[in-house]
Design a protein around this motif. Structure first.
Motif, short mmCIF file in Angstrom:
data_model
loop_
_atom_site.label_atom_id
_atom_site.label_comp_id
_atom_site.label_asym_id
_atom_site.label_seq_id
_atom_site.Cartn_x
_atom_site.Cartn_y
_atom_site.Cartn_z
N THR A 1 50.21 13.67 94.47
CA THR A 1 48.98 12.89 94.26
C THR A 1 49.18 11.53 94.90
N GLU A 2 48.10 10.88 95.27
CA GLU A 2 48.22 9.59 95.95
C GLU A 2 48.71 8.49 95.02
N HIS A 3 48.72 8.73 93.72
CA HIS A 3 49.14 7.70 92.77
C HIS A 3 50.62 7.80 92.41
N GLU A 4 51.31 8.80 92.93
CA GLU A 4 52.73 8.94 92.62
C GLU A 4 53.53 7.87 93.34
N ASN A 5 54.54 7.39 92.66
CA ASN A 5 55.36 6.31 93.20
C ASN A 5 56.76 6.84 93.46
N PHE A 6 57.17 6.85 94.71
CA PHE A 6 58.50 7.31 95.09
C PHE A 6 59.24 6.17 95.77
N VAL A 7 60.56 6.20 95.72
CA VAL A 7 61.36 5.20 96.42
C VAL A 7 61.32 5.57 97.91
N PRO A 8 60.77 4.70 98.75
CA PRO A 8 60.55 5.05 100.16
C PRO A 8 61.82 5.42 100.93
N TYR A 9 62.94 4.83 100.57
CA TYR A 9 64.17 5.09 101.32
C TYR A 9 64.62 6.54 101.27
N TYR A 10 64.24 7.27 100.26
CA TYR A 10 64.72 8.64 100.08
C TYR A 10 63.65 9.68 100.35
N LEU A 11 62.50 9.28 100.89
CA LEU A 11 61.40 10.21 101.13
C LEU A 11 61.66 11.07 102.36
N ALA A 12 61.46 12.37 102.20
CA ALA A 12 61.51 13.28 103.34
C ALA A 12 60.22 13.11 104.13
N PRO A 13 60.24 13.35 105.45
CA PRO A 13 59.03 13.18 106.25
C PRO A 13 57.82 13.95 105.71
N GLU A 14 58.03 15.15 105.18
CA GLU A 14 56.91 15.93 104.67
C GLU A 14 56.28 15.30 103.43
N MET A 15 57.03 14.49 102.69
CA MET A 15 56.46 13.77 101.56
C MET A 15 55.59 12.62 102.06
N ILE A 16 56.04 11.96 103.10
CA ILE A 16 55.28 10.85 103.66
C ILE A 16 53.97 11.35 104.27
N CYS A 17 54.04 12.49 104.95
CA CYS A 17 52.87 13.04 105.64
C CYS A 17 52.02 13.92 104.72
N ASN A 18 52.43 14.08 103.47
CA ASN A 18 51.71 14.91 102.51
C ASN A 18 51.55 16.34 103.02
N GLU A 19 52.66 16.90 103.51
CA GLU A 19 52.70 18.26 104.00
C GLU A 19 53.38 19.15 102.96
N LYS A 20 53.52 20.43 103.28
CA LYS A 20 54.11 21.39 102.35
C LYS A 20 55.54 21.00 101.99
N LEU A 21 55.83 21.00 100.69
CA LEU A 21 57.15 20.62 100.20
C LEU A 21 57.97 21.87 99.90
N SER A 22 59.28 21.74 100.05
CA SER A 22 60.18 22.87 99.78
C SER A 22 61.51 22.34 99.28
#
Length: 143
Positions: free
Chosen positions: A63-84
């Motif tokens: 969801t757009e309101h979720e807060n993640f630590v940017p340093y550990y984000l996988a590219p697919e999380m940043i681009c809001n693509e399919k997660l695995s």
């Protein structure tokens, strides 16, 4: 850089990877990799993943309101693509880099929005150091 011997650091990360495998075997993704949610007991030699309540079933979108630590984000999380499961492994590798190097991966990019802009630039450097042009349809793109 970690002050612990390399063997100790590797043993603790191995326990984290086993924890991720357990989460994945349950059909969930962790996605919240950060140093604050990792509990390590150096004396007993045990490491645990905290905040299990934030796991999600595979296939659930962010969801757009979720807060993640940017340093550990996988590219697919940043681009809001399919997660695995690979999303979790990328985040854990970024955490390992932080522990071993003493600074977060991409520490110069402080937010998810800034990372998205960085990913969408005309040139992306892959792990082998080869500059690829995402506008070339023969090359894989992040977003």
């Amino acid at each position: 850089m970690s002050d612990a011997p390399l063997g100790t650091v590797v043993a603790h990360f191995n326990q984290l990877l086993e924890g991720l495998a357990f989460i994945h075997d349950l059909g969930n993704l962790y996605l919240h990799t950060t140093r604050q949610f990792i509990l390590s007991d150096i004396v007993e030699g045990k490491t645990k993943i905290m905040n299990w309540w934030q796991t999600r079933k595979k296939g659930e979108p962010l969801t757009e309101h979720e807060n993640f630590v940017p340093y550990y984000l996988a590219p697919e999380m940043i681009c809001n693509e399919k997660l695995s499961e690979l999303t979790d492994l990328y985040s854990m590798a970024a955490l390992m880099y932080h522990v071993w190097s003493g600074k977060p991966l991409h520490s110069e990019i402080p937010t998810r929005a800034a990372m998205l802009e960085w990913i969408k630039k005309d040139e992306v450097v892959d792990p082998k150091g080869i500059i690829k042009n995402p506008n070339d349809e023969s090359e894989a793109k992040f977003c």
